[in-house]
Design a protein around this motif. Structure first.
Motif: not given
Ligand code: TXA
Ligand code: MG
Length: 329
Positions: A32-40
Motif C-alpha cells: 500500500f502507498p505511504t507518504e514516503t514509499v510503498y510499504g509491504l
C-alpha cells in the motif's frame, strides 16, 4: 519461494481498504502507498505472516521491520515513550519519522518482526490510504518498503508489481508524496540519527534543542549486528553501476541530472533524466527512486549522477545515492 500467488491490484478506495484489512487479518501480504514509499504490510502479531513477508522480499531475517500504527496511543501499547519521544511524536506524526524505542513488556508485535531486539521501530504514516487501512485493520502493521531486498524502494504500484507480482496477495494503488523513506531516530540517551529520510535532520534538531548523534562507524557495515540493521551498505542498489558527483558524461553513460547547469559530454548520454531542473530538493526526493529504476532499465554502461546539495532532504538523497553507488554483492 512460491511465486504462483495471484496478486490482485486495486485502485485506492473503500473496496480496496476493506480488502486490505481482510487480507491482513487472514495473514496475507498487502502493498500500500505511504507518504514516503510503498510499504509491504503484514499483521504485526502474526509470526507466520511475517515469515512469509521476509520470504517474499528475500530479506535477511535479522533485518527488523517498522511497526505502523494509527496514532500515538496505539504506539504506546507496543513501545515505551519518554518525554523526548512524545515531543517528537507530537511534532512529526503523522509523518515520515520512525522512532526506535524500548518495547513494552506485553508488546503484541511478534519477535520475528523485531529480529529479537528489545527495541521496536514505530511510525504513524500520514498517507490517507495507509491510515484507512490501519484503521480498518485495527492493529499494528509491519511494513518494510515493498521491493525485493536490495532493490530500489518503490514509489508506484507498477514498481511494486515488477518486484513482487506472484509473491504477495494484494497491491493497493495510490500516489506517494515524499519519495524517500522515513527518517529513523533512535530514542537513546543521546538521540541518534539511524537513517536520514523524509524529515530533515535540522527540523528534528531544532525541536529537540540538541544535535542528533551519528551511529558508530561499524553500524554501517554488512557484518555483525548493526544498530540500524537495514543500513546495509548496498541497500538501495540498481543493477547498473552508479557514478557519483559526475562533472562530465562518458560515452555510453546515462545521466541523472540535478539543476540546469550544462554538463560536458551530455550529447553522448544514452538517456537523461533530471531530478529537479530548478534545484528543488523535495521534487528531487520524489523523483529519485523512479528515475533510478527507469535509467536502470536502459542498459547503460553506468548511471552518472550530478552532485546534489547536502542540506535538508539532500542528506537523505545523498545517503540513498551513496548506497546505490556501492553496487550489490
Ligand atoms: O518510509 C519508511 O520508513 C518505509 C515505509 C513503508 O514506512 N519503510 C521502510 O522500511 O523503509 P524498511 O524495512 O525498508 O526499513 C526499515 C529500517 C531498516 O533499516 C531496519 O533495519 C530499521 O528500520 N529498524 C527496524 N527496527 C529497528 C530497531 N529496533 N532498531 C534499529 N533499526 C531498526
Ligand atoms: Mg527498504
Amino acid at each position: 519461494m512460491n511465486v504462483d500467488l495471484k496478486t490482485q491490484i486495486l485502485p485506492a478506495g473503500e473496496a480496496a481498504v476493506a480488502a486490505a484489512a481482510r487480507c491482513l487479518a487472514e495473514g496475507g501480504l498487502v502493498a500500500f502507498p505511504t507518504e514516503t514509499v510503498y510499504g509491504l504490510g503484514a499483521d504485526a502479531s502474526n509470526p507466520a505472516a511475517i515469515a512469509r513477508l521476509y520470504l517474499a522480499k528475500g530479506r535477511p531475517s535479522f533485518n527488523p521491520l517498522i511497526a505502523h500504527v494509527s496514532d500515538l496511543g496505539a504506539g504506546m501499547r507496543i513501545a515505551c515513550f519518554d518525554a523526548q519521544a512524545i515531543a517528537l511524536a507530537n511534532a512529526f506524526w503523522p509523518g515520515p519519522l520512525t522512532l526506535v524505542l524500548p518495547k513494552t513488556k506485553d508488546c503484541a508485535v511478534a519477535d520475528l518482526a523485531t529480529a529479537g531486539l528489545d527495541t521496536i521501530a514505530i511510525r504513524v504514516p500520514a498517507h490517507p490510504v495507509a491510515r484507512e487501512i490501519l484503521r480498518a485493520f485495527g492493529g499494528p502493521v509491519v511494513a518494510p518498503s515493498a521491493n525485493l531486498s536490495g532493490h530500489v524502494s518503490p514509489t508506484t504500484a507498477a514498481h511494486v508489481q515488477s518486484d513482487l507480482a506472484g509473491r504477495i496477495d494484494l497491491i493497493v494503488g495510490g500516489a506517494v508524496a515524499v519519495g524517500v523513506e522515513s527518517t529513523i531516530v533512535g530514542c537513546f540517551d543521546a538521540p541518534m540519527l539511524l537513517r536520514p529520510g523524509g524529515v530533515p535532520r535540522g527540523e528534528i534538531e531544532r525541536l529537540l534543542g540538541r544535535a542528533l548523534v551519528q551511529p558508530p562507524d561499524d553500524a554501517d557495515k554488512d557484518t555483525g549486528q548493526p544498530l540500524a540493521p537495514g543500513m546495509l551498505a548496498s541497500h538501495y542498489a540498481p543493477r547498473t553501476p552508479v557514478r557519483l558527483n559526475a562533472g562530465r558524461i562518458e560515452a555510453g553513460e546515462a545521466l541523472l541530472a540535478f539543476g540546469s547547469a550544462p554538463v560536458p559530454g551530455v550529447d553522448a548520454a544514452t538517456a537523461v533524466m533530471n531530478l529537479s531542473a530548478h534545484c528543488d530538493l523535495a521534487e528531487a526526493a520524489a523523483n529519485l527512486f523512479g528515475y533510478l529504476r527507469a535509467l536502470d532499465a536502459r542498459g547503460a554502461r553506468a548511471i552518472a549522477v550530478m552532485p546534489v546539495p547536502h542540506h535538508g532532504l539532500g542528506e537523505a538523497i545523498n545517503d540513498r545515492l551513496r548506497r546505490a553507488a556501492m553496487g550489490r554483492e
